[in-house]
Write a protein that holds these residues in place. Structure first.
Motif, PDB file in Angstrom:
ATOM      1  N   VAL A  20      78.982  41.407 132.285  1.00  0.00           N
ATOM      2  CA  VAL A  20      78.344  40.591 133.178  1.00  0.00           C
ATOM      3  C   VAL A  20      76.955  41.159 133.328  1.00  0.00           C
ATOM      4  O   VAL A  20      76.664  42.328 133.516  1.00  0.00           O
ATOM      5  CB  VAL A  20      79.090  40.645 134.830  1.00  0.00           C
ATOM      6  CG1 VAL A  20      77.987  39.821 135.639  1.00  0.00           C
ATOM      7  CG2 VAL A  20      80.433  39.770 134.547  1.00  0.00           C
ATOM      8  N   LEU A  21      76.001  40.427 133.146  1.00  0.00           N
ATOM      9  CA  LEU A  21      74.361  40.905 133.326  1.00  0.00           C
ATOM     10  C   LEU A  21      73.852  40.471 134.890  1.00  0.00           C
ATOM     11  O   LEU A  21      74.271  39.470 135.413  1.00  0.00           O
ATOM     12  CB  LEU A  21      73.521  40.097 132.380  1.00  0.00           C
ATOM     13  CG  LEU A  21      72.106  40.345 132.468  1.00  0.00           C
ATOM     14  CD1 LEU A  21      71.806  41.728 131.967  1.00  0.00           C
ATOM     15  CD2 LEU A  21      71.398  39.381 131.448  1.00  0.00           C
ATOM     16  N   ILE A  22      73.320  41.374 135.466  1.00  0.00           N
ATOM     17  CA  ILE A  22      72.851  41.086 136.790  1.00  0.00           C
ATOM     18  C   ILE A  22      71.255  40.494 136.422  1.00  0.00           C
ATOM     19  O   ILE A  22      70.416  41.340 135.895  1.00  0.00           O
ATOM     20  CB  ILE A  22      72.603  42.406 137.576  1.00  0.00           C
ATOM     21  CG1 ILE A  22      73.934  43.002 137.991  1.00  0.00           C
ATOM     22  CG2 ILE A  22      71.908  42.106 138.639  1.00  0.00           C
ATOM     23  CD1 ILE A  22      73.757  44.217 138.748  1.00  0.00           C
ATOM     24  N   GLY A  23      70.835  39.234 136.569  1.00  0.00           N
ATOM     25  CA  GLY A  23      70.034  38.659 136.533  1.00  0.00           C
ATOM     26  C   GLY A  23      69.980  37.527 135.479  1.00  0.00           C
ATOM     27  O   GLY A  23      71.066  37.737 134.276  1.00  0.00           O
ATOM     28  N   ARG A  24      69.486  36.242 135.396  1.00  0.00           N
ATOM     29  CA  ARG A  24      69.581  35.469 134.535  1.00  0.00           C
ATOM     30  C   ARG A  24      69.020  35.587 133.056  1.00  0.00           C
ATOM     31  O   ARG A  24      67.990  36.102 133.079  1.00  0.00           O
ATOM     32  CB  ARG A  24      68.797  34.090 135.075  1.00  0.00           C
ATOM     33  CG  ARG A  24      69.184  32.593 134.253  1.00  0.00           C
ATOM     34  CD  ARG A  24      68.782  31.576 135.016  1.00  0.00           C
ATOM     35  NE  ARG A  24      67.255  31.492 134.882  1.00  0.00           N
ATOM     36  CZ  ARG A  24      66.470  30.902 133.845  1.00  0.00           C
ATOM     37  NH1 ARG A  24      67.316  30.569 132.829  1.00  0.00           N
ATOM     38  NH2 ARG A  24      65.242  30.759 133.811  1.00  0.00           N
ATOM     39  N   ARG A  25      69.698  35.163 132.149  1.00  0.00           N
ATOM     40  CA  ARG A  25      69.292  35.325 130.926  1.00  0.00           C
ATOM     41  C   ARG A  25      69.915  34.196 129.798  1.00  0.00           C
ATOM     42  O   ARG A  25      71.083  33.741 130.145  1.00  0.00           O
ATOM     43  CB  ARG A  25      69.755  36.717 130.323  1.00  0.00           C
ATOM     44  CG  ARG A  25      69.365  36.912 128.810  1.00  0.00           C
ATOM     45  CD  ARG A  25      67.948  36.827 128.480  1.00  0.00           C
ATOM     46  NE  ARG A  25      67.252  37.597 129.275  1.00  0.00           N
ATOM     47  CZ  ARG A  25      66.231  38.727 128.731  1.00  0.00           C
ATOM     48  NH1 ARG A  25      66.214  39.059 127.600  1.00  0.00           N
ATOM     49  NH2 ARG A  25      65.502  39.058 129.695  1.00  0.00           N
ATOM     50  N   GLU A  26      68.751  33.530 129.004  1.00  0.00           N
ATOM     51  CA  GLU A  26      69.321  32.358 128.237  1.00  0.00           C
ATOM     52  C   GLU A  26      69.358  32.919 126.686  1.00  0.00           C
ATOM     53  O   GLU A  26      68.032  33.301 126.377  1.00  0.00           O
ATOM     54  CB  GLU A  26      68.408  31.367 128.647  1.00  0.00           C
ATOM     55  CG  GLU A  26      68.515  30.840 130.037  1.00  0.00           C
ATOM     56  CD  GLU A  26      69.791  30.136 130.371  1.00  0.00           C
ATOM     57  OE1 GLU A  26      70.982  29.908 129.451  1.00  0.00           O
ATOM     58  OE2 GLU A  26      70.144  30.135 131.637  1.00  0.00           O
ATOM     59  N   ILE A  27      70.051  32.999 126.238  1.00  0.00           N
ATOM     60  CA  ILE A  27      70.121  33.350 124.755  1.00  0.00           C
ATOM     61  C   ILE A  27      70.817  32.024 123.966  1.00  0.00           C
ATOM     62  O   ILE A  27      71.962  31.566 124.089  1.00  0.00           O
ATOM     63  CB  ILE A  27      70.844  34.463 124.425  1.00  0.00           C
ATOM     64  CG1 ILE A  27      70.276  35.826 125.197  1.00  0.00           C
ATOM     65  CG2 ILE A  27      70.880  34.766 122.983  1.00  0.00           C
ATOM     66  CD1 ILE A  27      71.176  36.792 125.136  1.00  0.00           C
ATOM     67  N   ALA A  28      70.129  31.615 122.958  1.00  0.00           N
ATOM     68  CA  ALA A  28      70.643  30.296 122.131  1.00  0.00           C
ATOM     69  C   ALA A  28      72.090  30.938 121.705  1.00  0.00           C
ATOM     70  O   ALA A  28      72.227  31.844 120.885  1.00  0.00           O
ATOM     71  CB  ALA A  28      69.719  30.087 121.039  1.00  0.00           C
ATOM     72  N   GLY A  29      73.293  30.065 121.766  1.00  0.00           N
ATOM     73  CA  GLY A  29      74.244  30.075 121.247  1.00  0.00           C
ATOM     74  C   GLY A  29      75.319  30.955 122.027  1.00  0.00           C
ATOM     75  O   GLY A  29      76.514  31.055 121.505  1.00  0.00           O
ATOM     76  N   ILE A  30      74.763  31.469 123.213  1.00  0.00           N
ATOM     77  CA  ILE A  30      75.782  32.382 124.009  1.00  0.00           C
ATOM     78  C   ILE A  30      75.481  31.927 125.303  1.00  0.00           C
ATOM     79  O   ILE A  30      74.679  31.621 126.028  1.00  0.00           O
ATOM     80  CB  ILE A  30      75.062  33.791 123.868  1.00  0.00           C
ATOM     81  CG1 ILE A  30      75.093  34.277 122.523  1.00  0.00           C
ATOM     82  CG2 ILE A  30      75.955  34.611 124.788  1.00  0.00           C
ATOM     83  CD1 ILE A  30      74.647  35.468 122.112  1.00  0.00           C
ATOM     84  N   GLU A  31      76.692  31.766 126.169  1.00  0.00           N
ATOM     85  CA  GLU A  31      76.847  31.841 127.536  1.00  0.00           C
ATOM     86  C   GLU A  31      76.897  33.126 128.067  1.00  0.00           C
ATOM     87  O   GLU A  31      78.074  33.654 128.227  1.00  0.00           O
ATOM     88  CB  GLU A  31      78.069  30.665 128.048  1.00  0.00           C
ATOM     89  CG  GLU A  31      78.100  30.484 129.460  1.00  0.00           C
ATOM     90  CD  GLU A  31      79.335  29.884 129.701  1.00  0.00           C
ATOM     91  OE1 GLU A  31      79.226  28.862 130.753  1.00  0.00           O
ATOM     92  OE2 GLU A  31      80.370  30.037 129.335  1.00  0.00           O
ATOM     93  N   VAL A  32      75.951  33.632 128.575  1.00  0.00           N
ATOM     94  CA  VAL A  32      75.631  34.930 129.023  1.00  0.00           C
ATOM     95  C   VAL A  32      76.138  34.786 130.520  1.00  0.00           C
ATOM     96  O   VAL A  32      75.753  33.988 131.431  1.00  0.00           O
ATOM     97  CB  VAL A  32      74.349  35.229 129.196  1.00  0.00           C
ATOM     98  CG1 VAL A  32      74.289  36.779 129.706  1.00  0.00           C
ATOM     99  CG2 VAL A  32      73.595  35.378 127.605  1.00  0.00           C
ATOM    100  N   PRO A  33      77.271  35.789 130.599  1.00  0.00           N
ATOM    101  CA  PRO A  33      77.770  35.654 132.148  1.00  0.00           C
ATOM    102  C   PRO A  33      76.851  36.464 132.936  1.00  0.00           C
ATOM    103  O   PRO A  33      76.473  37.585 132.492  1.00  0.00           O
ATOM    104  CB  PRO A  33      79.285  36.540 131.965  1.00  0.00           C
ATOM    105  CG  PRO A  33      79.665  36.401 130.608  1.00  0.00           C
ATOM    106  CD  PRO A  33      78.269  36.456 129.806  1.00  0.00           C
TER     107      PRO A  33
END
Length: 357
Positions: free
Chosen positions: A164-177
Motif C-alpha cells: 500500500v502506498l501512502i499518497g496517490r500514484r497513477e501508473i499505466a497498467g497498474i492499479e496502485v493500492p
C-alpha cells in the motif's frame, strides 16, 4: 482526480467464490493445492472452483505462499527518503505513529526499511530491486515518500506482493493500492472561503515537482475558481514569488488573495511573508492567504487559514487497507481521507481601494 485509467484489479478468492457459487472457505481449501482432491468437497465442486479461478486469472497471494502456516505477521515500512529517526515535528512522524499503533493493535510487528541500505545492494532473487527483495520478508509493505520509485511499485505488482502506498500514484497498467488525502476537495473549499469573503482574483503558488499531490490541489483550485465564477487568476510554480512578482500580481492583476502549496516545511510560505513585508502589505489586511496543508510552521509561525492533514489516520488506514488485501477482502483498493479545514486568521475581506503602502 486525473490520471491514466488503471487496469482491472487482481482477482481475489472472493471473486472466484462468487463465480463458482461456493464459499470463500471452499475456494481456499481447493486452491491450497489444486492438484489434490479435498476431503468433504465433491470433485465436481473442486473442478468448478479451479475452472473459475483459471477464467478469472486468479493467482495466489505471494505472501501467503511463503509460509506453510500462512503469515509472518510482519509488515514492512519503507520510505523513499531518509527520514529516520523521525522527530515529532517531522512531516512523516505521524504517518509512522499511525502505522505502528494500528499494526500493533492488529497483532502485527513492523519492520523499517532503509533506502540507503537498499541502494547499496541492488541485485538479488527478487529481480534487480533490493527493496522489493527485502519486502518479501514481510507479509506486505507500506511505502511513503515524496519521490516514489515507480519501478519498485511495478515490480511488487508484477510479483503479486501486497503493498500500500501512502499518497496517490497513477501508473499505466497498474492499479496502485493507496491511501491519500483528498487534496482536491479541500483546496476547493479554501478557494470557496476566499470567494465568500469577497475575493475575485486569487493566485496560486505551487510546489515544484509535486506530482499527483500538486495535480489534485490544482484540480481543486480550478474547481473552486469555476464554482465561484472567478475569471482572473494567476498560477506560479517553482521558486517562491519575489517582491517584484508579488507587486505585479497585486497592482497589475488585482490579486487580493493567494493559496500556497507547502512542501515538507513552511519555507515557501516564509518567502511569501518576506515579499509581502518588503512591499508593506499586511496579511490579511492587504493580502489574504490560504495554506493548502499544514507543514511544521517554524519559519513562519502564525495561525494560518489552512487545511489539516491527519497523517496518523492515513497511516492507520494504510495498515487497514494492507490487511484487507492480505485477507482478500472485496473492498476498494484506493481510499482518500478528507482533511479538516481550519479557519485561522489569514483570510479577510479584500480591502477597498489601493493597499496601504
Amino acid at each position: 482526480m486525473s490520471g491514466i485509467t488503471p487496469r482491472k484489479r487482481r482477482p481475489t478468492q472472493i471473486d472466484v467464490a462468487r463465480a463458482a457459487g461456493v464459499s470463500q472457505a471452499t475456494v481456499s481449501s481447493v486452491l491450497r493445492d489444486p492438484s489434490k482432491p479435498v476431503n468433504r468437497i465433491p470433485e465436481a465442486t473442486r473442478e468448478r472452483v479451479i475452472s473459475a479461478a483459471e477464467k478469472l486469472g486468479y493467482s495466489p497471494n505471494a505472501a501467503a505462499q511463503r509460509l506453510v502456516g500462512g503469515r509472518s505477521f510482519l509488515l514492512g515500512f519503507h520510505t523513499f527518503e531518509e527520514i529516520f529517526p523521525a522527530d515529532q515535528t517531522d512531516f512523516y512522524f505521524d504517518f509512522l505513529l499511525g502505522v505502528e499503533r494500528e499494526a500493533s493493535r492488529r497483532g502485527y510487528d513492523l519492520m523499517l526499511l532503509s533506502p540507503t541500505a537498499a541502494s547499496q545492494n541492488t541485485r538479488g532473487a527478487f529481480g534487480s530491486n533490493a527493496t522489493a527483495r527485502r519486502l518479501l520478508v514481510a507479509d506486505g509493505g507500506i511505502l511513503v515518500g515524496r519521490h516514489v520509485d515507480n519501478a519498485l511499485l511495478a515490480e511488487l505488482d508484477a510479483n503479486g506482493h501486497p503493498f500500500v502506498l501512502i499518497g496517490r500514484r497513477e501508473i499505466a497498467g497498474i492499479e496502485v493500492p493507496y491511501v491519500a488525502f483528498d487534496y482536491a476537495s479541500a483546496t476547493a473549499r479554501i478557494v470557496e472561503r476566499l470567494a465568500t469573503a469577497g475575493h475575485r482574483n486569487i493566485g496560486y503558488i505551487g510546489e515544484p515537482g509535486g506530482g499527483e499531490q500538486t495535480e489534485d490541489r490544482l484540480e481543486g483550485y480550478w474547481r473552486g475558481i469555476d464554482e465561484a465564477g472567478i475569471r482572473a487568476s494567476s498560477v506560479k510554480h517553482g521558486a517562491p514569488l519575489t517582491p517584484a512578482e508579488l507587486e505585479r500580481w497585486v497592482t497589475e492583476r488585482g490579486i487580493t488573495a493567494v493559496v500556497v502549496e507547502p512542501g515538507d516545511d513552511d519555507s515557501n510560505i516564509a518567502r511569501l511573508v518576506e515579499a509581502a513585508d518588503a512591499l508593506g502589505l499586511g496579511i490579511p489586511s492587504d493580502l489574504s492567504v490560504g495554506v493548502l496543508g499544514d507543514p511544521p510552521f517554524t519559519a513562519a509561525p502564525r495561525e494560518w487559514s489552512r487545511f489539516v492533514l491527519s497523517r496518523y489516520d492515513v497511516g492507520a488506514a494504510a495498515v487497514e487497507l494492507l490487511i484487507d488485501i492480505l485477507d482478500e477482502e472485496d473492498r476498494p483498493r484506493q481510499r482518500v481521507v478528507a482533511p479538516e479545514i481550519v479557519e485561522g486568521s489569514t483570510i479577510a475581506p479584500p480591502r477597498t481601494g489601493s493597499p496601504k503602502r
